[in-house]
Design an enzyme around this catalytic site. Structure first.
Site, PDB file in Angstrom:
ATOM      1  N   GLY A 223      12.492 -11.455  44.622  1.00 33.52           N
ATOM      2  CA  GLY A 223      12.306 -12.892  44.776  1.00 33.52           C
ATOM      3  C   GLY A 223      13.185 -13.635  43.793  1.00 33.52           C
ATOM      4  CB  SER A 224      13.207 -17.113  42.689  1.00 32.88           C
ATOM      5  OG  SER A 224      11.880 -17.244  42.228  1.00 32.88           O
ATOM      6  CB  THR A 225      15.949 -15.607  38.327  1.00 37.49           C
ATOM      7  OG1 THR A 225      16.958 -14.791  38.966  1.00 37.49           O
ATOM      8  CG2 THR A 225      16.010 -15.363  36.826  1.00 37.49           C
ATOM      9  CB  THR A 227       8.887 -15.786  41.051  1.00 31.09           C
ATOM     10  OG1 THR A 227       9.016 -17.053  41.669  1.00 31.09           O
ATOM     11  CG2 THR A 227       7.492 -15.240  41.303  1.00 31.09           C
ATOM     12  N   GLY A 228      10.410 -13.942  38.907  1.00 34.72           N
ATOM     13  CA  GLY A 228      10.578 -12.620  38.288  1.00 34.72           C
ATOM     14  C   GLY A 228      10.190 -12.628  36.816  1.00 34.72           C
ATOM     15  CD  GLU A 245      16.977  -5.090  42.871  1.00 37.99           C
ATOM     16  OE1 GLU A 245      17.852  -5.933  42.578  1.00 37.99           O
ATOM     17  OE2 GLU A 245      17.130  -3.873  42.691  1.00 37.99           O
TER      18      GLU A 245
HETATM   19  P1  NAD Z   1       9.914 -16.452  45.273  1.00 37.10           P
HETATM   20  O1  NAD Z   1      10.140 -15.958  43.904  1.00 37.10           O
HETATM   21  O2  NAD Z   1       9.475 -17.848  45.484  1.00 37.10           O
HETATM   22  O3  NAD Z   1       8.824 -15.560  46.010  1.00 37.10           O
HETATM   23  C1  NAD Z   1       8.958 -14.165  46.161  1.00 37.10           C
HETATM   24  C2  NAD Z   1       7.582 -13.562  46.350  1.00 37.10           C
HETATM   25  O4  NAD Z   1       6.827 -13.737  45.147  1.00 37.10           O
HETATM   26  C3  NAD Z   1       6.752 -14.177  47.456  1.00 37.10           C
HETATM   27  O5  NAD Z   1       6.051 -13.139  48.111  1.00 37.10           O
HETATM   28  C4  NAD Z   1       5.802 -15.085  46.693  1.00 37.10           C
HETATM   29  O6  NAD Z   1       4.580 -15.322  47.374  1.00 37.10           O
HETATM   30  C5  NAD Z   1       5.559 -14.292  45.431  1.00 37.10           C
HETATM   31  N1  NAD Z   1       5.151 -15.078  44.263  1.00 37.10           N
HETATM   32  C6  NAD Z   1       5.257 -16.404  44.054  1.00 37.10           C
HETATM   33  N2  NAD Z   1       4.808 -16.728  42.818  1.00 37.10           N
HETATM   34  C7  NAD Z   1       4.433 -15.570  42.230  1.00 37.10           C
HETATM   35  C8  NAD Z   1       3.936 -15.231  40.946  1.00 37.10           C
HETATM   36  N3  NAD Z   1       3.724 -16.161  39.989  1.00 37.10           N
HETATM   37  N4  NAD Z   1       3.675 -13.935  40.673  1.00 37.10           N
HETATM   38  C9  NAD Z   1       3.895 -12.989  41.591  1.00 37.10           C
HETATM   39  N5  NAD Z   1       4.378 -13.233  42.833  1.00 37.10           N
HETATM   40  C10 NAD Z   1       4.653 -14.519  43.149  1.00 37.10           C
HETATM   41  O7  NAD Z   1      11.268 -16.144  46.045  1.00 37.10           O
HETATM   42  P2  NAD Z   1      11.631 -16.500  47.555  1.00 37.10           P
HETATM   43  O8  NAD Z   1      11.890 -17.969  47.623  1.00 37.10           O
HETATM   44  O9  NAD Z   1      10.644 -15.882  48.483  1.00 37.10           O
HETATM   45  O10 NAD Z   1      12.992 -15.689  47.741  1.00 37.10           O
HETATM   46  C11 NAD Z   1      14.240 -16.226  47.470  1.00 37.10           C
HETATM   47  C12 NAD Z   1      14.789 -15.679  46.169  1.00 37.10           C
HETATM   48  O11 NAD Z   1      14.768 -14.254  46.207  1.00 37.10           O
HETATM   49  C13 NAD Z   1      16.232 -16.048  45.914  1.00 37.10           C
HETATM   50  O12 NAD Z   1      16.407 -16.389  44.561  1.00 37.10           O
HETATM   51  C14 NAD Z   1      17.001 -14.760  46.214  1.00 37.10           C
HETATM   52  O13 NAD Z   1      18.238 -14.646  45.577  1.00 37.10           O
HETATM   53  C15 NAD Z   1      16.024 -13.734  45.766  1.00 37.10           C
HETATM   54  N6  NAD Z   1      16.279 -12.455  46.417  1.00 37.10           N
HETATM   55  C16 NAD Z   1      16.757 -11.403  45.674  1.00 37.10           C
HETATM   56  C17 NAD Z   1      17.050 -10.198  46.273  1.00 37.10           C
HETATM   57  C18 NAD Z   1      17.574  -9.042  45.496  1.00 37.10           C
HETATM   58  O14 NAD Z   1      17.495  -7.920  45.985  1.00 37.10           O
HETATM   59  N7  NAD Z   1      18.094  -9.231  44.290  1.00 37.10           N
HETATM   60  C19 NAD Z   1      16.860 -10.052  47.640  1.00 37.10           C
HETATM   61  C20 NAD Z   1      16.379 -11.124  48.368  1.00 37.10           C
HETATM   62  C21 NAD Z   1      16.081 -12.322  47.747  1.00 37.10           C
END
Ligand code: NAD
Length: 472
Positions: A223-225, A227-228, A245
């Protein structure tokens, strides 16, 4: 399928589970709710973790070849449901049919290919005095959290190695795209023993409940940096292993020796496939000044010719932005670019039907400091930037907190390799783009990630070494 389909269930301990409350799922091509998914309760999360913990005791003892055979079968089950899953994928994710089918097929095949990997066994000594062996053992229950841009394949990137290694899992897809993975979770109960793979759904608040749950040994997050970072903080409390990731702001560098006719389309789709919602898409395009105008005009012509619309309609090449939150974010970046007087080149018209559509937009040589250059847009706006000096452009490409991937376009492969080695990213493509394989490690440098997916290294992220010393 009915107009508003509520027939999606979580899978917990091999059984289908419903909830009192549900989350709405929107078709991004219309902006309208078309289905609902369960909203997992805290008790159900506990049940899923308990089921996975119980299943772990026996699953880890199943010989790896037998686990692999089940993963191979899981791949077949997904492939057998290719068309049904493809339709559902386009409805919930927005991607046109061909690309949707590509992801489902890739997911099925990914499972089959990963199932063939085996962890190594190292023998450090085998003498009259002693025998010392290191082998890799599973961790326990994995918490898997996936995003909405590649909702099926990125979940499979976790399921395949984690289960092969002998772990069990509770998976949560994104609240924006839960349906395909709920369906796959249901289908795979005919393959795996109860509790080995649990799939739950809920809104964003379910994520932190999972990452702080003491029953998990490992968190695998995409997901996003932003949230990571929260995930890592939450994992620190009881030192759960993490693989993250995260985001990227990938640079592509186009040298003046390229054949523009041969590369223009590849460069275009390296940036805009999946409506530019790819972590490893080109998000900053550096073009040598000698060919800048020519390549910009070619890309603009492609942008005007590409049909943007509902992915379920024939001939659509690019679908909508996947969700309203992302749509608002991309619109805000566009507004910022307009407000700062940047030159925008717009592609084909988009439907005005309430779907989350934004025209493909090229930004003509903005300053390096523009938000559209500095930030990950994750939508169809691509800044084109001029360069004249190769060392300068490498420095500009590397001047980012991200380090996911990058690309070089050149008529001279050796020159491409020389530049590739200077880029601070986990993946570099030369004269190609977006090519990722199950047998090749994928790792974000800097704030693009922590840990590895895919390849042997990806498998070992779901295991821990155990060294055994035997005195003779
Ligand atoms: P996001 O971080 O908003 O959400 C990702 C997941 O995390 C979702 O399932 C969400 O419900 C969950 N989430 C939200 N808040 C959370 C928390 N506090 N604790 C735990 N889980 C939580 O990201 P997104 O908008 O779904 O995805 C887009 C982002 O993901 C972009 O920044 C993209 O670059 C990145 N991405 C990275 C890769 C990679 O392999 N590096 C691949 C695909 C997408």
């Amino acid at each position: 399928m009915t107009a508003f389909d509520r027939d999606y269930r979580m899978t917990i301990d091999g059984k289908l589970a419903t909830t009192g409350t549900q989350i709405e799922v929107i078709n991004p091509a219309t902006g309208k709710v078309f289905a609902a998914a369960p909203d997992c309760s805290p008790e159900q999360l506990n049940d899923a973790v308990d089921a996975a913990r119980t299943a772990f005791r026996s699953w880890k003892k199943v010989p790896i070849d037998e686990r692999a055979a089940l993963l191979d079968k899981a791949g077949d089950v997904i492939l057998q449901h290719l068309e049904e899953l493809t339709r559902l994928f386009t409805q919930e994710q927005g991607r046109p049919t061909e690309g949707a089918r590509g992801e489902i097929a890739l997911a099925g095949n990914w499972l089959k290919i990963i199932s063939k990997v085996r962890p190594p066994v190292h023998v450090s000594e085998d003498s009259a005095e002693q025998f010392i062996e290191t082998r890799y053992v599973p961790l326990g229950v994995v918490c898997a959290i996936a995003p909405w841009n590649f909702p099926v394949n990125l979940a499979i990137w976790k399921i395949a190695p984690a289960l092969l290694a002998g772990n069990t899992m509770v998976l949560k897809p994104s609240p924006f795209t839960p349906l395909c993975m709920l369906k796959i979770g249901e289908l795979l109960q005919d393959v795996f023993p109860p509790g080995v793979l649990n799939v739950i759904s809920g809104n964003d608040s379910l994520g932190p409940k999972m990452t702080s749950h003491p029953g998990f040994a490992k968190i695998s997050f995409t997901g996003s940096t932003a949230t990571g970072k929260k995930v890592m903080e939450s994992a620190a409390k009881d030192l759960k292993r993490v693989t993250l990731e995260l985001g990227g702001n990938d640079a592509a560098i186009v040298l003046p020796d390229v054949d523009i006719d041969a590369v223009a389309e590849k460069i275009f789709f390296g940036a805009f496939f999946n409506t530019a919602q790819i972590c490893v898409a080109t998000k900053r395009l550096y073009v040598h000044e000698d060919i800048y105008d020519q390549l910009r005009d070619r890309l603009a012509a492609i942008a005007r010719a590409v049909k943007v619309g509902d992915g379920a309609e024939q001939g659509t090449v690019l679908g909508p932005i996947q969700n309203e939150r992302q749509y608002t974010r991309v619109m805000e970046l566009l507004e910022d670019a307009r407000h700062n007087g940047l030159t925008l080149i717009e592609g084909a018209e988009v439907p005005g039907n309430g779907g989350y559509f934004i025209p493909v937009t090229l930004v003509d040589n903005p300053p390096e400091s523009a938000r559209v250059v500095q930030e990950e847009a994750f939508g169809p706006i691509l800044p084109l930037l001029k360069f004249s000096d190769i060392d300068d452009v490498i420095a500009r490409a590397n001047d980012s907190e991200y380090g996911l991937a990058g690309a070089i376009w050149t008529g001279n492969p050796q020159r491409g390799l020389d530049i590739a080695r200077q880029l601070e990213t986990g993946t570099v493509w030369i004269n190609q783009n977006l090519n990722l394989r199950p047998d090749t490690p994928f790792a974000g440098h800097k704030q693009s990630g922590f840990g590895v997916e895919n390849g042997m290294e990806g498998l070992l992220e779901f295991m821990v070494p155990q060294s055994v010393y035997l005195a003779r």
